[in-house]
Write an enzyme that holds these catalytic residues in place. Structure first.
Site, PDB file in Angstrom:
ATOM      1  N   LYS A 188       0.778  -0.944  -0.442  1.00 38.47           N
ATOM      2  CA  LYS A 188      -0.023   0.051   0.060  1.00 38.47           C
ATOM      3  C   LYS A 188       1.089   1.145   0.194  1.00 38.47           C
ATOM      4  O   LYS A 188       2.414   0.689   0.552  1.00 38.47           O
ATOM      5  CB  LYS A 188      -1.082  -0.136   1.297  1.00 38.47           C
ATOM      6  CG  LYS A 188      -0.310   0.386   2.666  1.00 38.47           C
ATOM      7  CD  LYS A 188      -1.210  -0.025   3.755  1.00 38.47           C
ATOM      8  CE  LYS A 188      -0.960  -0.164   4.955  1.00 38.47           C
ATOM      9  NZ  LYS A 188      -1.513   0.698   5.923  1.00 38.47           N
TER      10      LYS A 188
ATOM     11  N   ARG B 132     -10.147   0.786  15.623  1.00 37.78           N
ATOM     12  CA  ARG B 132     -10.549   1.670  14.100  1.00 37.78           C
ATOM     13  C   ARG B 132     -11.662   1.295  13.176  1.00 37.78           C
ATOM     14  O   ARG B 132     -12.576   2.504  13.379  1.00 37.78           O
ATOM     15  CB  ARG B 132      -8.988   2.240  13.767  1.00 37.78           C
ATOM     16  CG  ARG B 132      -7.803   2.749  14.262  1.00 37.78           C
ATOM     17  CD  ARG B 132      -7.314   2.640  13.496  1.00 37.78           C
ATOM     18  NE  ARG B 132      -6.495   0.918  12.620  1.00 37.78           N
ATOM     19  CZ  ARG B 132      -5.565   1.041  11.820  1.00 37.78           C
ATOM     20  NH1 ARG B 132      -4.837   2.130  11.253  1.00 37.78           N
ATOM     21  NH2 ARG B 132      -5.066   0.031  11.057  1.00 37.78           N
TER      22      ARG B 132
ATOM     23  N   TYR C 292      17.343  30.079   7.399  1.00 33.71           N
ATOM     24  CA  TYR C 292      16.092  30.518   8.829  1.00 33.71           C
ATOM     25  C   TYR C 292      16.342  30.503   9.554  1.00 33.71           C
ATOM     26  O   TYR C 292      16.881  29.274  10.811  1.00 33.71           O
ATOM     27  CB  TYR C 292      15.341  29.355   8.103  1.00 33.71           C
ATOM     28  CG  TYR C 292      15.003  30.418   6.233  1.00 33.71           C
ATOM     29  CD1 TYR C 292      14.493  31.204   6.040  1.00 33.71           C
ATOM     30  CD2 TYR C 292      14.936  28.873   6.211  1.00 33.71           C
ATOM     31  CE1 TYR C 292      14.582  31.391   4.730  1.00 33.71           C
ATOM     32  CE2 TYR C 292      14.739  29.332   4.251  1.00 33.71           C
ATOM     33  CZ  TYR C 292      14.057  30.277   3.563  1.00 33.71           C
ATOM     34  OH  TYR C 292      14.471  30.760   2.495  1.00 33.71           O
TER      35      TYR C 292
ATOM     36  N   MET D 228      13.359  23.945   2.038  1.00 35.60           N
ATOM     37  CA  MET D 228      12.696  23.524   1.361  1.00 35.60           C
ATOM     38  C   MET D 228      12.845  23.224  -0.255  1.00 35.60           C
ATOM     39  O   MET D 228      13.381  22.007  -1.039  1.00 35.60           O
ATOM     40  CB  MET D 228      11.694  24.772   0.628  1.00 35.60           C
ATOM     41  CG  MET D 228      10.296  24.461  -0.559  1.00 35.60           C
ATOM     42  SD  MET D 228       9.747  25.576  -1.550  1.00 35.60           S
ATOM     43  CE  MET D 228       8.843  26.005  -0.385  1.00 35.60           C
TER      44      MET D 228
END
Length: 352
Positions: A33, A129, A250, A298
């Site tokens: 999956k 679930r 940053y 990024m």
């Protein structure tokens, strides 16, 4: 060309399947999956075609993609259908649906199937679930058993804490499953990767190998029996020397404590590397460990280079052989599943 590369070592995938199959002792589904946890479902399925007893996916589309690529093995839909109309595709593509709630059950039973369907009937043994509660399970089983459209039933459940052996939850769930299925004939499936590796009592007729299939220990750290399938690497495309007390990146969250060689590498959070990864997260330059310094950007990252390490143009492993993906995930406060599934903007190379 941007040098971000993913190597998928299919020989390692085959090795892991064989190890897990031998440990489990029964039939073993290869869980592919989410595009085989980011590894490429079709390529992985074909690499296992002569070994695997079947495959497991999460969605109809994932199952159809395997079928249309030529995979003829059993394919289990672990979540079943999301709407009743999808049972048409289940029949057309000969998929084995999980049934984990009342509407899925009723929709399956009222459909006029052209050929009988094999059903995986899920019990909620404690994860809460999906699945029928233990006290409701026998009635759901009986409804399927009485239907002329049902070929056979596999009884299964999923563990919530198999990767936390000290929790005791796996034993509680096995007891609930065994009580809820008492007297109900048919095959069973309980063991996920962690249970295959660590819970012999859970190794029933079918196992389901996910994370460990890709060479990653579900318990953190590494497991010498398994070989990592994915290797993520890039190259240094910039280098500079910074003086002591120089900020990097940053937010100026990292300051050099001494004169420091800094390498700039082509990978960032837009490629799937976790932005949350802190300074000191491990990377390896030509097989020698070093660290990330400063925030992940990024499209790029900065790493520390010592005097002995090569610089411009040299390879940096982000995870794979020298750098354990579990270590990266732990540093970033996440799990290896997320890291692998998030990779993009990289060139994939498959090695037989």
């Amino acid at each position: 060309m941007r040098p971000l590369n993913v190597q998928i070592r299919l020989g390692n995938l085959r090795h892991n399947y064989q190890i897990l199959k031998e440990m489990h002792g029964g039939k073993l589904l290869a869980v592919v999956k989410a595009d085989a946890y980011g590894h490429g479902a079709v390529r992985c399925a074909f690499a296992l075609a002569d070994l695997a007893d079947g495959f497991a996916v999460a969605t109809i589309d994932e199952g159809i993609r395997l079928r249309e690529s030529g995979i003829t093995h059993p394919i289990v839909l672990l979540e079943g259908v999301f709407e009743a109309s999808e049972y048409e595709a289940v029949e057309q593509y000969s998929l084995w649906p999980a049934v984990g709630n009342q509407w899925q059950l009723e929709a399956l039973l009222i459909r006029h199937w052209k050929k009988p369907v094999k059903v995986w009937l899920k019990m909620d043994s404690g994860m809460h679930r999906t699945g029928f509660f233990p006290h409701d399970y026998a009635s759901a089983y009986a409804a399927l058993k009485q239907s002329e459209y049902v070929d056979s039933i596999v009884k299964f459940s999923h563990f919530s804490c198999a990767d936390e052996p000290e929790s005791g939850m796996t034993e509680i769930q096995m007891e609930a499953f065994d009580l809820g299925t008492e007297g109900l004939e048919g095959e069973e499936s309980l063991a996920n990767s962690a249970a295959i590796l660590n819970v012999p009592e859970a190794r029933r007729d079918w196992g389901r190998a996910g994370l460990a299939l890709y060479g990653i220990s579900p318990f953190g750290g590494s497991d010498d029996r398994l070989k990592p399938v994915m290797r993520l690497s890039t190259r240094i495309f910039g280098e500079r020397v910074l003086q002591p007390h120089s900020p990097i990146g940053y937010g100026a969250t990292f300051y050099t404590s001494k004169s420091t060689r800094v390498g700039l590498i082509a990978c960032g959070y837009a490629d799937g590397y976790p932005r949350r990864a802190p300074s000191n997260s491990p990377v390896a330059v030509d097989g020698k460990l070093t660290r990330v310094i400063g925030r992940v950007s990024m499209d790029m990252m900065t790493i520390e280079l010592d005097a002995s390490q090569e610089g411009l143009g040299h390879e940096v492993e982000l995870w794979g052989d020298t750098v354990n993906i579990n270590t990266v995930a732990e540093a970033a406060g996440t799990i290896p599943y997320e890291l692998m599934c998030n990779i993009k903007r990289a060139k994939f190379t498959y090695i037989e």
